[in-house]
Design a protein around this motif. Structure first.
Motif, mmCIF file in Angstrom:
data_model
loop_
_atom_site.group_PDB
_atom_site.id
_atom_site.type_symbol
_atom_site.label_atom_id
_atom_site.label_comp_id
_atom_site.label_asym_id
_atom_site.label_seq_id
_atom_site.Cartn_x
_atom_site.Cartn_y
_atom_site.Cartn_z
ATOM 1 N N TYR A 1 21.322 -13.896 -1.370
ATOM 2 C CA TYR A 1 21.239 -14.522 -0.043
ATOM 3 C C TYR A 1 20.662 -13.542 0.973
ATOM 4 C CZ TYR A 1 22.742 -16.678 4.346
ATOM 5 O OH TYR A 1 22.769 -17.208 5.614
ATOM 6 N N PHE A 2 21.157 -12.308 0.955
ATOM 7 C CA PHE A 2 20.658 -11.303 1.893
ATOM 8 C C PHE A 2 19.257 -10.821 1.502
ATOM 9 C CE2 PHE A 2 25.264 -10.718 2.735
ATOM 10 C CZ PHE A 2 25.236 -10.892 4.110
ATOM 11 N N ASN A 3 18.929 -10.892 0.224
ATOM 12 C CA ASN A 3 17.599 -10.446 -0.217
ATOM 13 C C ASN A 3 16.492 -11.302 0.394
ATOM 14 O OD1 ASN A 3 15.976 -8.724 -2.151
ATOM 15 N ND2 ASN A 3 15.436 -10.751 -2.912
ATOM 16 N N ASN A 4 16.671 -12.633 0.339
ATOM 17 C CA ASN A 4 15.757 -13.587 0.988
ATOM 18 C C ASN A 4 14.287 -13.241 0.706
ATOM 19 O OD1 ASN A 4 14.783 -15.700 2.483
ATOM 20 N ND2 ASN A 4 15.548 -14.957 4.464
ATOM 21 N N CYS A 5 13.926 -13.324 -0.555
ATOM 22 C CA CYS A 5 12.592 -12.911 -0.996
ATOM 23 C C CYS A 5 11.451 -13.565 -0.200
ATOM 24 C CB CYS A 5 12.441 -13.199 -2.486
ATOM 25 S SG CYS A 5 10.817 -12.796 -3.161
ATOM 26 N N PRO A 6 11.455 -14.899 0.016
ATOM 27 C CA PRO A 6 10.314 -15.512 0.730
ATOM 28 C C PRO A 6 10.060 -14.928 2.113
ATOM 29 C CG PRO A 6 11.667 -17.197 -0.309
ATOM 30 C CD PRO A 6 12.428 -15.908 -0.420
ATOM 31 N N LYS A 7 11.108 -14.500 2.779
ATOM 32 C CA LYS A 7 10.960 -13.983 4.138
ATOM 33 C C LYS A 7 10.479 -12.533 4.138
ATOM 34 C CE LYS A 7 13.532 -13.039 8.398
ATOM 35 N NZ LYS A 7 14.854 -13.122 9.088
ATOM 36 N N ASN A 8 10.907 -11.754 3.159
ATOM 37 C CA ASN A 8 10.676 -10.315 3.207
ATOM 38 C C ASN A 8 9.538 -9.815 2.322
ATOM 39 O OD1 ASN A 8 12.927 -9.702 4.991
ATOM 40 N ND2 ASN A 8 14.260 -10.215 3.266
ATOM 41 N N VAL B 1 9.731 -15.288 -7.665
ATOM 42 C CA VAL B 1 9.986 -16.056 -8.889
ATOM 43 C C VAL B 1 11.008 -17.142 -8.584
ATOM 44 C CG1 VAL B 1 10.840 -15.946 -11.261
ATOM 45 C CG2 VAL B 1 9.502 -14.051 -10.316
ATOM 46 N N ALA B 2 10.754 -18.362 -9.120
ATOM 47 C CA ALA B 2 11.625 -19.516 -8.863
ATOM 48 C C ALA B 2 11.689 -19.792 -7.371
ATOM 49 C CB ALA B 2 13.016 -19.291 -9.443
ATOM 50 N N GLY B 3 10.519 -19.972 -6.784
ATOM 51 C CA GLY B 3 10.428 -20.183 -5.335
ATOM 52 C C GLY B 3 11.205 -21.382 -4.848
ATOM 53 N N GLY B 4 11.479 -22.342 -5.736
ATOM 54 C CA GLY B 4 12.251 -23.513 -5.334
ATOM 55 C C GLY B 4 13.658 -23.179 -4.909
ATOM 56 N N LEU B 5 14.137 -22.010 -5.280
ATOM 57 C CA LEU B 5 15.475 -21.584 -4.860
ATOM 58 C C LEU B 5 15.488 -21.057 -3.435
ATOM 59 C CD1 LEU B 5 16.623 -19.696 -8.104
ATOM 60 C CD2 LEU B 5 17.231 -22.008 -7.380
ATOM 61 N N ARG B 6 14.273 -21.003 -2.842
ATOM 62 C CA ARG B 6 14.123 -20.539 -1.459
ATOM 63 C C ARG B 6 14.678 -19.126 -1.277
ATOM 64 N NH1 ARG B 6 14.960 -26.143 2.097
ATOM 65 N NH2 ARG B 6 13.390 -27.333 0.908
ATOM 66 N N PHE C 1 13.886 -14.956 -6.768
ATOM 67 C CA PHE C 1 13.897 -13.576 -7.248
ATOM 68 C C PHE C 1 12.629 -12.830 -6.850
ATOM 69 C CE2 PHE C 1 15.932 -16.304 -10.559
ATOM 70 C CZ PHE C 1 17.247 -16.013 -10.212
ATOM 71 N N GLN C 2 12.759 -11.511 -6.844
ATOM 72 C CA GLN C 2 11.594 -10.663 -6.588
ATOM 73 C C GLN C 2 10.566 -10.849 -7.711
ATOM 74 O OE1 GLN C 2 12.763 -9.883 -3.192
ATOM 75 N NE2 GLN C 2 11.209 -8.360 -3.747
ATOM 76 N N PRO C 3 9.294 -10.539 -7.466
ATOM 77 C CA PRO C 3 8.281 -10.624 -8.527
ATOM 78 C C PRO C 3 8.710 -9.822 -9.752
ATOM 79 C CG PRO C 3 7.242 -10.260 -6.406
ATOM 80 C CD PRO C 3 8.720 -10.129 -6.170
ATOM 81 N N LEU C 4 8.384 -10.321 -10.936
ATOM 82 C CA LEU C 4 8.836 -9.695 -12.172
ATOM 83 C C LEU C 4 8.308 -8.278 -12.341
ATOM 84 C CD1 LEU C 4 8.703 -12.640 -14.726
ATOM 85 C CD2 LEU C 4 10.668 -11.738 -13.483
ATOM 86 N N ARG C 5 7.125 -7.991 -11.799
ATOM 87 C CA ARG C 5 6.611 -6.619 -11.918
ATOM 88 C C ARG C 5 7.442 -5.657 -11.083
ATOM 89 N NH1 ARG C 5 0.920 -6.715 -8.487
ATOM 90 N NH2 ARG C 5 1.808 -7.214 -6.435
ATOM 91 N N GLU C 6 8.168 -6.197 -10.107
ATOM 92 C CA GLU C 6 9.057 -5.374 -9.291
ATOM 93 C C GLU C 6 10.455 -5.316 -9.883
ATOM 94 O OE1 GLU C 6 11.079 -5.433 -4.827
ATOM 95 O OE2 GLU C 6 9.286 -6.628 -5.238
ATOM 96 N N ASN C 7 10.948 -6.445 -10.334
ATOM 97 C CA ASN C 7 12.278 -6.507 -10.935
ATOM 98 C C ASN C 7 12.254 -7.486 -12.104
ATOM 99 O OD1 ASN C 7 14.966 -6.749 -11.640
ATOM 100 N ND2 ASN C 7 15.714 -6.933 -9.544
ATOM 101 N N PRO C 8 12.092 -6.996 -13.336
ATOM 102 C CA PRO C 8 12.002 -7.874 -14.506
ATOM 103 C C PRO C 8 13.325 -8.493 -14.921
ATOM 104 C CG PRO C 8 11.963 -5.579 -15.179
ATOM 105 C CD PRO C 8 11.913 -5.582 -13.681
#
Length: 327
Positions: free
Chosen positions: A57-64, A73-78, A82-89
């Motif tokens: 929740y605090f990570n908020n990938c789309p915003k940051n 990854v899994a953008g539908g979860l808003r 998750f972070q891009p797989l090359r960053e966090n697999p």
């Protein structure tokens, strides 16, 4: 930058998915011995899952995230994506989010006086894969132990082992951050081994039980030599749990358990063997000395690699397929 790359920051996850098992060896049990209901271990699992949800929740990938980093990854979860797989697999947050929420960071612990990170890091996980591997292992190992020994002793072993793993990890790892509950999990494995040794005389199938447990521990520790896995947390947690097992998991010996079946004129045996008392005292002394020396070295800023140059191979062994990098 909020979307900092996990590998560039060097985030270490404590265990990257490993099998764990419990030995199946019968022992002579007093029929009056209490069988506990396991509730603490499931509560720990729920706490870890809730903490991971809050982390996402605090990570908020789309915003940051920035355009140069790629897409969530899994953008539908808003905001829970998750972070891009090359960053966090491992399908998880950024290392900067983990750092803000309490990941183990040597600089912040020693120079920032944030010793609480030695405990907070064991409630954080680098991703869904990391979380699931640790939680399934915790349920498989912890519930059975809690049923046999109760929530107080198993809770103490879990938390103190996690702390011990953090102390050893922080002594060696300076340029990376570390998260995960596997130091505490290895503490439970270590306690299982010392419990078997300490209560050796009341077990049947002893050799098979010991061999099975040693193989399981060896396989799990071997996984720790892979890059980006914090094996120092595993080793520190295991050693702490191993010593705590001698202190907290003593069982009465068979001669004492079977005292009700003895004639009245036959003196009953001592509740514990002499070697159990010796192991209890030695383990308690080693625990106190170990934690005292470790914490003094840590907060004095001692770099353990300077005292033990070969110790780096305990956490990562370089091969033609990967490079362990610095420290």
């Amino acid at each position: 930058m909020a979307g900092e790359d996990l590998e560039s920051r060097g985030a270490k996850n404590r265990g990257n998915g490993y099998p764990s098992s419990y030995y199946s060896s019968s022992y002579y049990q007093d029929t009056s011995e209490k069988q506990w209901t396991s509730w603490l271990i499931p509560a720990f699992v729920v706490a870890n899952v809730v903490m991971f949800i809050l982390t996402m929740y605090f990570n908020n990938c789309p915003k940051n995230i920035t355009s140069s980093q790629g897409h969530c990854v899994a953008g539908g979860l808003r905001r829970f994506s998750f972070q891009p797989l090359r960053e966090n697999p491992l399908f998880g947050p950024s290392s900067s989010t983990l750092e803000k929420l309490g990941a183990l960071d040597w600089n912040k612990v020693v120079h920032g006086h944030q010793g609480w990170r030695l405990i907070s890091c064991i409630w954080l996980h680098a991703g869904v894969i990391h979380l699931l591997a640790n939680m399934f292992s915790l349920l498989f190992i912890g519930i059975r132990l809690e049923q046999q020994f109760g929530f107080v002793r198993i809770g103490v072993i879990y938390l103190v082992s996690g702390f011990g793993g953090s102390v050893l990890s922080c002594l060696f790892i300076r340029s990376n951050i570390s998260v995960g509950a596997s130091g505490a999990l290895f503490g439970l494995l270590g306690a299982m081994l010392s419990e078997l040794i300490s209560n050796w005389t009341i077990y049947s199938n002893k050799a098979a039980a010991l061999l099975t447990l040693v193989i399981i521990i060896a396989i799990n520790l071997a996984v720790g030599i892979l890059p980006h896995v914090d094996n120092f947390a595993h080793i520190g947690g295991f050693l702490t749990g191993f010593l705590l097992g001698f202190v907290l998991l003593l069982r009465p010996q068979f001669g004492w358990v079977d005292r009700h079946n003895l004639p009245a004129n036959v003196p009953s045996k001592s509740k514990h063997k002499t070697y159990q008392y010796v192991l209890w005292v030695v383990s308690l002394v080693l625990l106190v000395v170990g934690f005292t020396v470790g914490l003094v070295m840590l907060f004095q800023g001692v770099n353990a690699y300077q005292r033990c140059h070969w110790c780096r191979y305990l956490s990562c062994v370089p091969t033609s397929r990967w490079n362990c990098g610095s420290n």
